[in-house]
Enzyme design. Structure first.
Site, PDB file in Angstrom:
ATOM      1  N   ASP A  10     -33.048  -1.918  37.350  1.00  0.00           N
ATOM      2  CA  ASP A  10     -34.122  -2.916  37.277  1.00  0.00           C
ATOM      3  C   ASP A  10     -35.349  -2.483  38.088  1.00  0.00           C
ATOM      4  O   ASP A  10     -36.307  -3.242  38.212  1.00  0.00           O
ATOM      5  CB  ASP A  10     -33.638  -4.320  37.689  1.00  0.00           C
ATOM      6  CG  ASP A  10     -32.683  -4.327  38.856  1.00  0.00           C
ATOM      7  OD1 ASP A  10     -32.489  -3.261  39.488  1.00  0.00           O
ATOM      8  OD2 ASP A  10     -32.123  -5.396  39.166  1.00  0.00           O
ATOM      9  N   HIS A  32     -24.317  -8.602  44.842  1.00  0.00           N
ATOM     10  CA  HIS A  32     -24.697  -9.807  45.601  1.00  0.00           C
ATOM     11  C   HIS A  32     -23.475 -10.606  46.072  1.00  0.00           C
ATOM     12  O   HIS A  32     -23.630 -11.531  46.875  1.00  0.00           O
ATOM     13  CB  HIS A  32     -25.605 -10.716  44.773  1.00  0.00           C
ATOM     14  CG  HIS A  32     -26.931 -10.110  44.455  1.00  0.00           C
ATOM     15  ND1 HIS A  32     -27.821  -9.715  45.431  1.00  0.00           N
ATOM     16  CD2 HIS A  32     -27.523  -9.804  43.269  1.00  0.00           C
ATOM     17  CE1 HIS A  32     -28.897  -9.194  44.853  1.00  0.00           C
ATOM     18  NE2 HIS A  32     -28.739  -9.239  43.539  1.00  0.00           N
TER      19      HIS A  32
HETATM   20  C1  OKP Z   1     -29.149  -9.454  40.182  1.00  0.00           C
HETATM   21  B1  OKP Z   1     -29.103  -7.933  40.359  1.00  0.00           B
HETATM   22  C2  OKP Z   1     -35.031 -15.750  38.058  1.00  0.00           C
HETATM   23  C3  OKP Z   1     -34.169 -15.869  39.293  1.00  0.00           C
HETATM   24  C4  OKP Z   1     -33.469 -14.591  39.479  1.00  0.00           C
HETATM   25  C5  OKP Z   1     -31.434 -13.760  40.497  1.00  0.00           C
HETATM   26  C6  OKP Z   1     -31.684 -12.291  40.489  1.00  0.00           C
HETATM   27  C7  OKP Z   1     -30.387 -11.573  40.510  1.00  0.00           C
HETATM   28  C8  OKP Z   1     -30.488 -10.084  40.347  1.00  0.00           C
HETATM   29  N1  OKP Z   1     -34.994 -16.932  37.281  1.00  0.00           N
HETATM   30  N2  OKP Z   1     -32.576 -14.602  40.577  1.00  0.00           N
HETATM   31  O1  OKP Z   1     -29.379  -7.472  41.647  1.00  0.00           O
HETATM   32  O2  OKP Z   1     -29.880  -7.200  39.421  1.00  0.00           O
HETATM   33 ZN    ZN Z   2     -31.074  -6.252  40.668  1.00  0.00          ZN
END
Ligand code: OKP
Ligand code: ZN
Length: 342
Positions: free
Chosen positions: A284, A159
């Site tokens: 994920d 990100h």
């Molecule tokens: C990072 B990676 C939940 C909000 C989540 C961020 C997600 C980041 C994912 N409280 N927002 O791509 O696995």
């Molecule tokens: Zn992710």
């Protein structure tokens, strides 16, 4: 397969994020790396510490002011009399200025961040730098002749854009690996991002380039983070037109639909005829992930690895997300062992 891992990752800890109306410990937590490391050892992979790299290596893909902000942010915060973890409270969104970087720490933080779910703690810089060194080290191994390598990066990186952090990411580990391969003479490098979330940072970094192809399979930004990038009509610009490809999929996607998108993504990568591949390896997409909504099970990850191996290209795996901590080791090892054909 060689594994690059640094114990310094543990210094990025102690931050909280807002989740369902409560501040909770970040899903991106140190124990993730412990579970992956244990699985790497069980698989018999050789685990090595990263090599050091000059700070300038980061500037191949990141803005100098941005890197300096990350390096000094928490010290500035302390110098301003504040304690604990840092989260921004204002962003240069539409209707506000983007041509001025405020001098105060809160304004600078909001300028460089794109979300409020990515806390900076005292040790964040040490951990993010070590993760970047893991990715660069794995890329160096492949440049030196290894057929594949794995960077156990924490915090993740996909990100993080040229001058923006967010999504638990600070430095873009996968982009650094891809750029290192380019700099070591690999003419065409593909980045395939299989994390559940769109790799907006990697897309940003290579948006106008035709020497690095960016291909991503992810949950649709219509409903999923990061919301504002990762749509199918984003295909790159200028010299980079056609060298970004996005495959967004709906919540609830199972291996059946995922496999079809994976084939299309692999066709795009294969059509580019890359000299090397970087895989942004988020797991994920797993059905048990607490912040995601795809339905892949543990048995599907070796199949993903086997399909990646069919490209027959030197490959650097870079760890991204995966928050079902007890299963993360098996899922990552599954991809790598499937890739190795065992
Ligand atoms: C990072 B990676 C939940 C909000 C989540 C961020 C997600 C980041 C994912 N409280 N927002 O791509 O696995
Ligand atoms: Zn992710």
């Amino acid at each position: 397969m060689k594994v690059a891992h640094s114990p310094l990752h543990i210094r990025h800890d102690g931050g909280k994020e807002l989740h369902r109306g409560e501040l909770v410990p970040c899903f991106e937590m140190p124990v993730r790396a412990d579970y992956i490391l244990a699985a790497m050892r069980r698989a018999g992979f050789e685990v090595l510490e990263p090599r050091p790299f000059p700070l300038e290596s980061l500037l191949r893909v990141h803005d100098a002011g941005f890197v300096e902000f990350l390096r000094t942010a928490h010290a500035e915060w302390r110098a301003a009399g504040k304690e604990g973890f840092m989260l921004p409270s204002g962003f240069p969104a539409r209707a506000l200025r983007r041509d001025h970087i405020p001098t105060g720490i809160n304004g600078r933080m909001g300028y460089y961040a794109f979300d409020a779910s990515t806390p900076i703690v005292e040790g964040t810089w040490d951990a993010a730098l070590a993760a970047a060194h893991c990715a660069l080290t794995a890329a160096a191994w492949v440049a030196e002749g290894e057929k594949s390598a794995y960077a156990l990066c924490r915090p993740p990186g996909h990100h993080a854009a040229r001058s923006v952090y967010g999504g638990y990411c600070f430095l873009n580990n996968a982009a650094l690996a891809a750029q290192h391969l380019r700099d070591q003479g690999f003419g065409r490098v593909a980045v395939l991002d299989v994390d559940y979330h769109h790799g907006n940072g990697t897309q940003d970094i290579f948006w106008e380039r035709s020497d690095v192809l960016f291909v991503s399979i992810h949950a649709t930004p219509e409903t999923e983070y990061p919301y504002f990038l990762g749509y199918a009509d984003e295909r790159g610009e200028g010299a980079g037109e056609g060298y970004t490809r996005n495959f967004p999929l709906p919540r609830g996607t199972t291996w059946k639909e995922y496999g079809i998108a994976l084939d299309a993504a692999l066709d795009a990568v294969g059509g580019f005829a890359p000299d090397a591949l970087v895989v942004s390896l988020g797991v994920d997409t797993y059905e048990g992930d607490p912040i995601s909504a795809f339905k892949l099970s543990t048995e599907h990850f070796p199949r993903m690895g086997r399909r990646l191996a069919e490209l027959k290209v030197p490959t650097v795996f870079v760890q991204e997300g995966g928050y079902a901590v007890e299963e993360i080791g098996a899922n990552v090892a599954g991809v790598l062992e499937g890739f190795l054909g065992r």
